[in-house]
Design an enzyme around this catalytic site. Structure first.
Site, mmCIF file in Angstrom:
data_model
loop_
_atom_site.group_PDB
_atom_site.id
_atom_site.type_symbol
_atom_site.label_atom_id
_atom_site.label_comp_id
_atom_site.label_asym_id
_atom_site.label_seq_id
_atom_site.Cartn_x
_atom_site.Cartn_y
_atom_site.Cartn_z
ATOM 1 C CB CYS A 180 -0.890 -0.018 1.234
ATOM 2 S SG CYS A 180 -2.066 1.334 1.303
ATOM 3 C CG ASN A 196 -6.610 4.234 4.697
ATOM 4 O OD1 ASN A 196 -6.611 3.302 3.881
ATOM 5 N ND2 ASN A 196 -5.626 4.411 5.557
ATOM 6 C CG HIS A 221 2.167 3.872 3.116
ATOM 7 N ND1 HIS A 221 1.648 5.033 2.595
ATOM 8 C CD2 HIS A 221 1.131 3.020 3.199
ATOM 9 C CE1 HIS A 221 0.356 4.882 2.361
ATOM 10 N NE2 HIS A 221 0.015 3.672 2.732
ATOM 11 C CG ASN A 222 1.158 -0.924 4.926
ATOM 12 O OD1 ASN A 222 1.648 -0.208 5.786
ATOM 13 N ND2 ASN A 222 -0.134 -1.129 4.829
ATOM 14 N N GLY A 227 -2.453 14.005 4.434
ATOM 15 C CA GLY A 227 -3.263 14.266 5.616
ATOM 16 C C GLY A 227 -4.575 13.512 5.496
ATOM 17 C CB SER A 228 -7.769 13.643 7.155
ATOM 18 O OG SER A 228 -8.010 15.033 7.378
ATOM 19 C CG MET A 229 -11.989 13.411 4.203
ATOM 20 S SD MET A 229 -13.288 12.173 3.942
ATOM 21 C CE MET A 229 -14.183 12.849 2.552
ATOM 22 C CG HIS A 260 1.539 5.720 6.611
ATOM 23 N ND1 HIS A 260 1.288 6.019 7.932
ATOM 24 C CD2 HIS A 260 0.478 4.963 6.199
ATOM 25 C CE1 HIS A 260 0.139 5.479 8.298
ATOM 26 N NE2 HIS A 260 -0.373 4.844 7.273
ATOM 27 N N GLY A 271 -2.118 9.521 10.523
ATOM 28 C CA GLY A 271 -2.332 8.475 11.524
ATOM 29 C C GLY A 271 -3.653 8.663 12.247
#
Length: 398
Positions: free
Chosen positions: A77, A162, A271-272, A304-306, A327, A330
């Site tokens: 991912c 996400n 990032h995984n 960041g977030s949406m 990444h 969080g």
């Protein structure tokens, strides 16, 4: 020094790049630090939080072993971003047609393409590696009895949770495309299969390790070699999935935006994942679970977030962090808690100015469910430097 906390009562220490960490995540990090093959120390990035199998935001250096559950089931991912040759003032007044064009071009959730959309050369290259997995582990059934099964139709698809696709503006008003996805159903199946295989092979020793999810394969074993091949295949699949998605995204937006070109090379980072690297005088299998590589001069993406900012960064090559950084922002609360605590009105307010879904299906992705991305970035100023600051104007969630 960006290290905010240290755990020192474990066989190797844990270096934590934030004060903001819940007790469950701290316990997971201690469990990892008690494993017999951990080299030097464990690093926890500023976005660290409790995860399934291992702590999200952890960087785990292992000598002669790999923990499948630390890599997880969304193998490979990561992120992809590219800058376009158009500016904010050239975007249409209404961005709804832009979002609709993306949604028509890129299947989301459990959906997939109705026909093969990836390039034939990409499919053929991936198929060769998949055949070896199928031969060695027929119970995994990765081919599904058909070389052109779901894994082919899912190349160039987003997935759920996400994962997202965004149109963003940087600090100069230039337009960027950014997306977040992984190895889809095939990676999930590979991850779950080898996690269970590790538990079975360590059945007699599980009581001797702090968490059954930390079962591992020893280097030199057949299972280790098979997993290493399979996890690298899934990482390659995830990388190609993002490339194909970006290609389809660009094609779709040419129909609704002024003429444009992609400027510069796309940034495409996992990032995984697990990689063989050298740190503190030893060759290790380094697992980045919710962390990206940040070698000196290396470009990366920290979303960041949406409803908040994201960052294009350049690594500083910080050795103590194993040349890694966070990444993303969080999560600071679970999906269920976010659904309980926030309303549709909260989602509307926190995503104001962003063309996106604002219904109950994405309420668990509300920005307030995530840590403060600006604080996360402040905690890693010794790990990366900011190259561009992005703010989304369109967001398509999985």
């Amino acid at each position: 020094m960006p290290v905010r906390q240290r755990i020192t009562h474990t066989p190797v220490p844990v270096h934590i790049y934030t004060e903001d960490i819940e007790e469950e995540a701290r316990q997971q990090l201690e469990n990892i630090a008690r494993l017999p093959f951990i080299h030097s120390h464990v690093a926890a990035m500023p976005d660290v939080h409790f995860g399934i199998g291992a702590t999200v935001g952890s960087v785990i250096p292992a000598r002669g072993a790999i923990i499948p559950a630390a890599v997880g089931v969304d193998i490979g991912c990561g992120m992809n971003a590219v800058r376009l040759s158009i500016r904010a003032e050239q975007l249409p007044d209404s961005l709804r047609p832009v979002r609709r064009a993306i949604e028509r071009a890129i299947p989301v959730g459990f959906n997939q393409h109705r026909r093969d959309r990836a390039r034939a050369s990409t499919i053929d290259a991936l198929l060769q590696g998949l055949k070896r997995i199928d031969e060695r582990h027929p119970k995994l059934n990765v081919l599904g009895g058909n070389p052109r099964s779901n894994w082919v139709r899912q190349l160039g698809t987003l997935g759920g949770g996400n994962h997202f696709i965004e149109v963003c503006l940087d600090e100069n008003g230039e337009v960027w495309l950014m997306l977040h996805s992984g190895s889809r159903g095939i990676g999930n199946r590979i991850g779950r299969y080898f996690i269970e295989l590790a538990r079975k092979q360590m059945e007699d020793r599980l009581s001797q390790i702090p968490d059954a999810d930390l079962a591992w394969f020893d280097e030199g074993s057949t299972a280790f070699d098979d997993y290493l091949h399979a996890v690298h295949w899934a990482q390659d699949y995830a990388m190609w999935n993002r490339r194909e998605m970006m290609r389809l995204l660009v094609e779709s937006l040419r129909r609704v935006l002024p003429p444009f070109e992609a400027t510069g090379e796309a940034i495409n980072c996992h990032h995984n994942y697990v990689a063989r690297e050298r740190h503190f005088g030893a060759e290790v299998y380094l697992t980045r679970k919710g962390a990206i590589s940040a070698r000196e001069g290396e470009l990366g993406i920290i979303p960041g977030s949406m409803g908040t900012r994201s960052y294009i960064v350049r690594g500083r090559g910080n050795a103590d962090a194993f040349c890694s950084c966070s990444h993303g922002a969080g999560r600071r609360m679970s999906r269920n808690r976010a659904r309980r605590e926030f309303s549709h009105a909260d989602l509307e307010a926190q995503t104001r100015g962003v063309e996106c879904r604002k219904d109950g299906g994405v309420l668990d992705e509300i920005p307030a469910a995530y840590k403060d991305i600006d604080q996360v970035m402040a905690n890693q100023h010794d790990l990366v430097e900011v190259v561009h600051t992005l703010k989304q104007v369109v967001c398509v969630k999985g």
